[in-house]
Design a protein around this motif. Structure first.
Motif, PDB file in Angstrom:
ATOM      1  N   GLU A 166     135.411 -33.058 -31.986  1.00 57.52           N
ATOM      2  CA  GLU A 166     135.181 -32.076 -33.057  1.00 57.52           C
ATOM      3  C   GLU A 166     134.207 -32.612 -34.099  1.00 57.52           C
ATOM      4  OE1 GLU A 166     135.821 -28.811 -33.532  1.00 57.52           O
ATOM      5  OE2 GLU A 166     136.536 -28.911 -31.468  1.00 57.52           O
ATOM      6  N   LEU A 167     134.281 -33.899 -34.398  1.00 55.08           N
ATOM      7  CA  LEU A 167     133.370 -34.495 -35.379  1.00 55.08           C
ATOM      8  C   LEU A 167     131.933 -34.560 -34.853  1.00 55.08           C
ATOM      9  CD1 LEU A 167     135.693 -37.385 -36.558  1.00 55.08           C
ATOM     10  CD2 LEU A 167     134.946 -35.437 -37.952  1.00 55.08           C
ATOM     11  N   ILE A 168     131.787 -34.623 -33.530  1.00 54.72           N
ATOM     12  CA  ILE A 168     130.451 -34.712 -32.931  1.00 54.72           C
ATOM     13  C   ILE A 168     129.875 -33.321 -32.671  1.00 54.72           C
ATOM     14  CG2 ILE A 168     129.136 -35.547 -30.938  1.00 54.72           C
ATOM     15  CD1 ILE A 168     131.425 -37.690 -30.614  1.00 54.72           C
ATOM     16  N   ALA A 169     130.686 -32.416 -32.125  1.00 53.68           N
ATOM     17  CA  ALA A 169     130.199 -31.104 -31.689  1.00 53.68           C
ATOM     18  C   ALA A 169     129.996 -30.121 -32.834  1.00 53.68           C
ATOM     19  CB  ALA A 169     131.162 -30.509 -30.657  1.00 53.68           C
ATOM     20  N   ASP A 170     130.497 -30.437 -34.018  1.00 53.15           N
ATOM     21  CA  ASP A 170     130.282 -29.588 -35.195  1.00 53.15           C
ATOM     22  C   ASP A 170     129.184 -30.217 -36.047  1.00 53.15           C
ATOM     23  OD1 ASP A 170     130.273 -28.137 -37.527  1.00 53.15           O
ATOM     24  OD2 ASP A 170     132.416 -28.349 -37.920  1.00 53.15           O
ATOM     25  N   PRO A 171     127.983 -29.631 -36.034  1.00 55.96           N
ATOM     26  CA  PRO A 171     126.858 -30.230 -36.763  1.00 55.96           C
ATOM     27  C   PRO A 171     127.115 -30.450 -38.254  1.00 55.96           C
ATOM     28  CG  PRO A 171     126.057 -28.571 -35.243  1.00 55.96           C
ATOM     29  CD  PRO A 171     127.562 -28.466 -35.253  1.00 55.96           C
ATOM     30  N   THR A 172     127.999 -29.658 -38.868  1.00 52.85           N
ATOM     31  CA  THR A 172     128.265 -29.873 -40.295  1.00 52.85           C
ATOM     32  C   THR A 172     128.925 -31.225 -40.538  1.00 52.85           C
ATOM     33  OG1 THR A 172     130.428 -28.773 -40.254  1.00 52.85           O
ATOM     34  CG2 THR A 172     128.497 -27.398 -40.758  1.00 52.85           C
ATOM     35  N   GLN A 173     129.571 -31.808 -39.515  1.00 53.06           N
ATOM     36  CA  GLN A 173     130.245 -33.098 -39.640  1.00 53.06           C
ATOM     37  C   GLN A 173     129.302 -34.280 -39.409  1.00 53.06           C
ATOM     38  OE1 GLN A 173     133.459 -33.421 -40.646  1.00 53.06           O
ATOM     39  NE2 GLN A 173     133.390 -31.204 -40.878  1.00 53.06           N
ATOM     40  N   GLN A 174     128.199 -34.054 -38.717  1.00 57.40           N
ATOM     41  CA  GLN A 174     127.337 -35.159 -38.295  1.00 57.40           C
ATOM     42  C   GLN A 174     126.782 -36.020 -39.430  1.00 57.40           C
ATOM     43  OE1 GLN A 174     124.476 -33.782 -35.381  1.00 57.40           O
ATOM     44  NE2 GLN A 174     126.096 -32.928 -34.083  1.00 57.40           N
ATOM     45  N   PRO A 175     126.390 -35.470 -40.572  1.00 55.51           N
ATOM     46  CA  PRO A 175     125.903 -36.353 -41.649  1.00 55.51           C
ATOM     47  C   PRO A 175     126.966 -37.349 -42.137  1.00 55.51           C
ATOM     48  CG  PRO A 175     125.186 -34.107 -42.047  1.00 55.51           C
ATOM     49  CD  PRO A 175     126.173 -34.051 -40.898  1.00 55.51           C
ATOM     50  N   ARG A 176     128.228 -37.057 -41.916  1.00 54.08           N
ATOM     51  CA  ARG A 176     129.311 -37.948 -42.364  1.00 54.08           C
ATOM     52  C   ARG A 176     129.341 -39.247 -41.573  1.00 54.08           C
ATOM     53  NH1 ARG A 176     134.737 -34.923 -42.166  1.00 54.08           N
ATOM     54  NH2 ARG A 176     135.392 -36.637 -43.513  1.00 54.08           N
ATOM     55  N   TRP A 177     128.877 -39.233 -40.324  1.00 52.83           N
ATOM     56  CA  TRP A 177     128.953 -40.443 -39.502  1.00 52.83           C
ATOM     57  C   TRP A 177     127.595 -40.957 -39.023  1.00 52.83           C
ATOM     58  CZ3 TRP A 177     126.681 -38.993 -35.122  1.00 52.83           C
ATOM     59  CH2 TRP A 177     126.890 -37.714 -34.617  1.00 52.83           C
ATOM     60  N   ASP A 178     126.522 -40.293 -39.349  1.00 50.27           N
ATOM     61  CA  ASP A 178     125.180 -40.688 -38.888  1.00 50.27           C
ATOM     62  C   ASP A 178     124.796 -42.084 -39.363  1.00 50.27           C
ATOM     63  OD1 ASP A 178     122.459 -40.648 -38.051  1.00 50.27           O
ATOM     64  OD2 ASP A 178     121.876 -39.864 -40.010  1.00 50.27           O
ATOM     65  N   GLY A 179     124.679 -43.017 -38.441  1.00 47.59           N
ATOM     66  CA  GLY A 179     124.337 -44.395 -38.763  1.00 47.59           C
ATOM     67  C   GLY A 179     122.887 -44.619 -39.123  1.00 47.59           C
ATOM     68  N   ASN A 180     122.026 -43.632 -38.850  1.00 43.80           N
ATOM     69  CA  ASN A 180     120.619 -43.738 -39.227  1.00 43.80           C
ATOM     70  C   ASN A 180     120.365 -43.213 -40.634  1.00 43.80           C
ATOM     71  OD1 ASN A 180     119.524 -44.832 -36.803  1.00 43.80           O
ATOM     72  ND2 ASN A 180     119.774 -42.833 -35.841  1.00 43.80           N
ATOM     73  N   ASP A 181     121.395 -42.630 -41.252  1.00 44.40           N
ATOM     74  CA  ASP A 181     121.256 -42.017 -42.579  1.00 44.40           C
ATOM     75  C   ASP A 181     120.063 -41.078 -42.620  1.00 44.40           C
ATOM     76  OD1 ASP A 181     123.514 -43.319 -43.673  1.00 44.40           O
ATOM     77  OD2 ASP A 181     122.319 -45.139 -43.938  1.00 44.40           O
ATOM     78  N   ASN A 182     119.909 -40.303 -41.557  1.00 46.17           N
ATOM     79  CA  ASN A 182     118.768 -39.412 -41.387  1.00 46.17           C
ATOM     80  C   ASN A 182     119.149 -37.941 -41.529  1.00 46.17           C
ATOM     81  OD1 ASN A 182     116.006 -38.994 -40.689  1.00 46.17           O
ATOM     82  ND2 ASN A 182     116.615 -38.498 -38.597  1.00 46.17           N
ATOM     83  N   LEU A 183     120.439 -37.630 -41.471  1.00 49.28           N
ATOM     84  CA  LEU A 183     120.892 -36.242 -41.465  1.00 49.28           C
ATOM     85  C   LEU A 183     121.428 -35.846 -42.832  1.00 49.28           C
ATOM     86  CD1 LEU A 183     122.819 -36.274 -38.069  1.00 49.28           C
ATOM     87  CD2 LEU A 183     120.394 -35.738 -38.485  1.00 49.28           C
ATOM     88  N   ARG A 216     131.380 -45.511 -38.199  1.00 44.82           N
ATOM     89  CA  ARG A 216     131.629 -44.443 -39.182  1.00 44.82           C
ATOM     90  C   ARG A 216     132.465 -43.324 -38.563  1.00 44.82           C
ATOM     91  NH1 ARG A 216     125.719 -43.915 -42.219  1.00 44.82           N
ATOM     92  NH2 ARG A 216     125.817 -45.952 -43.251  1.00 44.82           N
ATOM     93  N   LEU A 217     132.159 -42.978 -37.313  1.00 45.32           N
ATOM     94  CA  LEU A 217     132.928 -41.964 -36.605  1.00 45.32           C
ATOM     95  C   LEU A 217     134.389 -42.402 -36.479  1.00 45.32           C
ATOM     96  CD1 LEU A 217     132.713 -39.257 -35.018  1.00 45.32           C
ATOM     97  CD2 LEU A 217     132.309 -40.651 -32.982  1.00 45.32           C
ATOM     98  N   ALA A 218     134.604 -43.653 -36.132  1.00 49.73           N
ATOM     99  CA  ALA A 218     135.968 -44.184 -36.013  1.00 49.73           C
ATOM    100  C   ALA A 218     136.706 -44.101 -37.347  1.00 49.73           C
ATOM    101  CB  ALA A 218     135.927 -45.618 -35.515  1.00 49.73           C
ATOM    102  N   ALA A 219     136.031 -44.456 -38.418  1.00 53.80           N
ATOM    103  CA  ALA A 219     136.675 -44.410 -39.733  1.00 53.80           C
ATOM    104  C   ALA A 219     137.150 -42.989 -40.067  1.00 53.80           C
ATOM    105  CB  ALA A 219     135.723 -44.928 -40.808  1.00 53.80           C
ATOM    106  N   LEU A 220     136.372 -41.987 -39.690  1.00 50.72           N
ATOM    107  CA  LEU A 220     136.757 -40.605 -39.948  1.00 50.72           C
ATOM    108  C   LEU A 220     137.879 -40.160 -39.005  1.00 50.72           C
ATOM    109  CD1 LEU A 220     133.212 -39.029 -40.355  1.00 50.72           C
ATOM    110  CD2 LEU A 220     134.937 -39.292 -42.158  1.00 50.72           C
ATOM    111  N   ALA A 221     137.737 -40.477 -37.727  1.00 47.72           N
ATOM    112  CA  ALA A 221     138.707 -40.008 -36.733  1.00 47.72           C
ATOM    113  C   ALA A 221     140.059 -40.690 -36.871  1.00 47.72           C
ATOM    114  CB  ALA A 221     138.148 -40.238 -35.322  1.00 47.72           C
ATOM    115  N   GLU A 222     140.069 -41.912 -37.377  1.00 50.93           N
ATOM    116  CA  GLU A 222     141.322 -42.670 -37.470  1.00 50.93           C
ATOM    117  C   GLU A 222     142.063 -42.459 -38.782  1.00 50.93           C
ATOM    118  OE1 GLU A 222     139.984 -46.658 -36.664  1.00 50.93           O
ATOM    119  OE2 GLU A 222     139.983 -46.333 -34.485  1.00 50.93           O
ATOM    120  N   LYS A 223     141.506 -41.637 -39.673  1.00 45.73           N
ATOM    121  CA  LYS A 223     142.214 -41.345 -40.930  1.00 45.73           C
ATOM    122  C   LYS A 223     143.497 -40.597 -40.619  1.00 45.73           C
ATOM    123  CE  LYS A 223     138.551 -41.110 -44.348  1.00 45.73           C
ATOM    124  NZ  LYS A 223     137.816 -40.259 -45.278  1.00 45.73           N
ATOM    125  N   PRO A 224     144.575 -40.951 -41.321  1.00 47.54           N
ATOM    126  CA  PRO A 224     145.855 -40.258 -41.058  1.00 47.54           C
ATOM    127  C   PRO A 224     145.830 -38.809 -41.506  1.00 47.54           C
ATOM    128  CG  PRO A 224     146.131 -41.972 -42.744  1.00 47.54           C
ATOM    129  CD  PRO A 224     144.707 -41.994 -42.287  1.00 47.54           C
TER     130      PRO A 224
END
Length: 143
Positions: free
Chosen positions: A17-34, A135-143
């Motif tokens: 869900e964090l990957i397939a929803d483009p609104t979520q992508q800037p939250r985990w983008d490691g290139n800081d490009n989005l 960054r994706l892990a940090a978001l997905a692993e939040k309780p």
């Protein structure tokens, strides 16, 4: 081409869900490009196109070329209204057990046809992909 993998303590559906929803992508983008994406663009199939606004203000249309719900998604970015020049971003999710998933992130520029993009493509390393995974892990692993 480069890739990175890691285990994430979350179910593949939650990660996807964090990957397939483009609104979520800037939250985990490691290139800081989005910068941002309009809502309502959740990817559901091959052939979908979603638009992202980059941090420098330009827009990219991302053409989905691989899709398997909860397991794999890949897209090729392009300038609006143009054909993709050949580089590809892929995410693959492998369930390990009920609460753990191995996620592999790949950037493949071996089919890139726009020579002006080569330098930036080469600058995208496995280490940068790992930042996105972390960054994706940090978001997905939040309780």
């Amino acid at each position: 081409m480069c890739s990175a993998s890691r285990e994430i303590a979350a179910a593949p559906e939650a990660i996807f869900e964090l990957i397939a929803d483009p609104t979520q992508q800037p939250r985990w983008d490691g290139n800081d490009n989005l910068a941002q994406a309009d809502g309502g663009q959740r990817v559901r199939d091959v052939g979908a196109v979603f638009a992202m606004t980059l941090t420098k203000g330009s827009v990219r249309e991302n053409h989905v070329v691989e899709f398997y719900e909860g397991r794999r998604i890949a897209w090729k970015p392009a300038e609006p209204g143009q054909e993709p020049p050949g580089h590809l971003w892929r995410w693959e999710l492998e369930p390990l057990d009920a609460g753990r998933t191995r996620v592999t992130h790949t950037y493949d520029w071996t089919q890139l046809t726009d020579e002006k993009r080569y330098e930036r493509a080469r600058a995208t390393t496995s280490a940068k992909l790992q930042i996105s995974l972390d960054r994706l892990a940090a978001l997905a692993e939040k309780p």
